[in-house]
Design an enzyme around this catalytic site. Structure first.
Site, PDB file in Angstrom:
ATOM      1  N   GLU A  28      22.674  18.364 -25.872  1.00  9.17           N
ATOM      2  CA  GLU A  28      23.885  18.312 -25.038  1.00  9.17           C
ATOM      3  C   GLU A  28      24.572  19.680 -24.878  1.00  9.17           C
ATOM      4  O   GLU A  28      25.775  19.818 -25.136  1.00  9.17           O
ATOM      5  CB  GLU A  28      24.874  17.276 -25.594  1.00  9.17           C
ATOM      6  CG  GLU A  28      24.301  15.866 -25.605  1.00  9.17           C
ATOM      7  CD  GLU A  28      25.261  14.827 -26.181  1.00  9.17           C
ATOM      8  OE1 GLU A  28      26.339  15.214 -26.696  1.00  9.17           O
ATOM      9  OE2 GLU A  28      24.933  13.621 -26.102  1.00  9.17           O
TER      10      GLU A  28
ATOM     11  N   GLU B 198      18.919   9.658 -26.444  1.00  9.77           N
ATOM     12  CA  GLU B 198      20.009   8.906 -27.070  1.00  9.77           C
ATOM     13  C   GLU B 198      20.507   7.843 -26.102  1.00  9.77           C
ATOM     14  O   GLU B 198      20.725   8.119 -24.923  1.00  9.77           O
ATOM     15  CB  GLU B 198      21.192   9.812 -27.425  1.00  9.77           C
ATOM     16  CG  GLU B 198      20.967  10.764 -28.563  1.00  9.77           C
ATOM     17  CD  GLU B 198      22.222  11.562 -28.894  1.00  9.77           C
ATOM     18  OE1 GLU B 198      23.344  11.108 -28.520  1.00  9.77           O
ATOM     19  OE2 GLU B 198      22.102  12.633 -29.502  1.00  9.77           O
TER      20      GLU B 198
END
Length: 366
Positions: free
Chosen positions: A145, A298
């Protein structure tokens, strides 16, 4: 095998979250970092329980910055401990994803890029050399991220500068790993049988090692800005130059049900399916239709009161759509089984008793 073919053969995965990626709140030792967010030391039995349930991908998030010294050299003891957990998964026949997590030094701006470029190359060169002899059951994931943290564009798909710098850092990661696999590169010191901080040594030549450096062809995961399913972040993604590359996305969709801390959004209904349909249509539009393979590194739906049945219904529909599009999914398990309304409770297994706390969700997700 191409990256596209490789991803098509993957199954369902589980994240060892809030463990090696924890930020030390006491001891900076490997064990101190691993347990600082109240999760227990990871054992082979824990990974065995995950494997026995039916998960065949193990993602190991790792925060390295607290375990580096002068000139970004990673502590030998920490590398040894990471290796032990990698070997737990590899030894059980799992595909293992090893990443760089919870780091903030790669803030994607022009000003910060020169420093970030040096560090990402140095850290990944060391990791790649250490694990170089592991075969393609071990995937490296360059960043988790990457985004402009604590800014107004952190979670909105970023700005043009941020998206562009993430692409440059992706290329730096790929280049570092590939160069660590070039002729004459250092072999995998990780295959020498060092002892980590907990447990026993895995002998040289253990399952998953080949005796030669595999980094030139290893499968590599790269994210777009924030690993985001925001349309701007998806549209501006450019795959780095090279082969055997896979895109990493994270998709907690629909947000109000899956991730929001608003506990009023705790029930599942067919009306919410359209958000998931839309997610995978966008993934198909921007990536799959262009033969860019995708792993959903995820996903999950956090606990909000007594809503296991709702979360199981979400999991069944989410993974159904993912399978239709050929996207392997990994559940984000942070080890938390209960907490306050502000706690992101994503845990599925009690890591101390090795009992599954939410078996309906596990069954649906698998």
């Amino acid at each position: 095998m191409t990256a596209w073919e490789y991803v098509s053969k993957l199954g369902v995965g589980w994240n060892l979250g809030n463990t090696l990626d924890a930020l030390p709140e006491g001891s900076n030792s490997p064990a101190g970092q691993e347990t600082s967010w109240n999760n227990p030391v990871t054992t082979r039995e824990m990974v065995q329980a995950v494997r026995d349930a039916g998960f065949d991908i193990l993602r190991i998030p790792v925060t390295w910055c607290f375990q580096t010294g002068e000139n970004f050299v990673i502590k030998e003891e920490f590398l040894g401990r990471v290796k032990q957990i990698v070997d737990y998964g590899i030894g059980l026949g799992m595909t293992v994803i090893l990443n760089l997590h919870h780091e903030d030094w790669h803030f994607p701006s022009e000003e910060n890029y020169p420093k970030a470029k040096i560090k990402i190359r140095k850290i990944w060169t060391q990791i790649a050399e250490y694990f170089g002899e592991y075969d393609n059951k071990l995937i490296f994931e360059g960043m988790n991220e990457p985004r402009k943290e604590h800014t107004e564009v952190e979670w909105t798909g970023g700005d043009e500068e941020g998206r562009r710098i993430v692409m440059q850092l992706n290329q730096d990661f790929v280049d570092a790993v590939r160069q660590a696999g070039a002729t004459g590169a250092t072999g995998a010191t990780g295959a020498t049988g060092r002892t980590g901080t907990v447990g026993t040594t895995v002998a040289a030549g253990a399952t998953g090692t080949t005796g030669k450096n595999e980094n030139a062809t290893r499968m590599l995961l790269v994210p777009n800005y924030a690993a985001s399913c925001n349309e701007n972040a998806m549209e501006d993604f450019v795959m780095p130059e090279g082969e055997n590359l896979i895109l990493s996305l994270h998709g907690y969709v629909p947000y109000d049900f899956a991730l929001s801390d608003d506990h009023l959004q705790n029930t599942w209904s067919e009306d919410l399916q359209t958000d998931i349909d839309w997610l995978f249509k966008r993934i198909d539009k921007y990536f799959l239709s262009k033969k860019i393979p995708v792993i959903m590194g995820e996903c999950g739906a956090r606990k909000k009161g007594d809503n296991e049945n709702d979360r199981a219904a979400w999991a069944a529909y989410y993974t159904k759509k993912a399978r239709e599009h050929g996207v392997p999914c990994l559940w984000w398990d942070n080890g938390y089984l209960h907490g306050t309304e502000e706690t992101e409770v994503f845990g599925l297994i009690n890591r101390r008793t090795l009992e599954w706390a939410f078996p309906k969700i596990v069954k649906a997700f698998l």
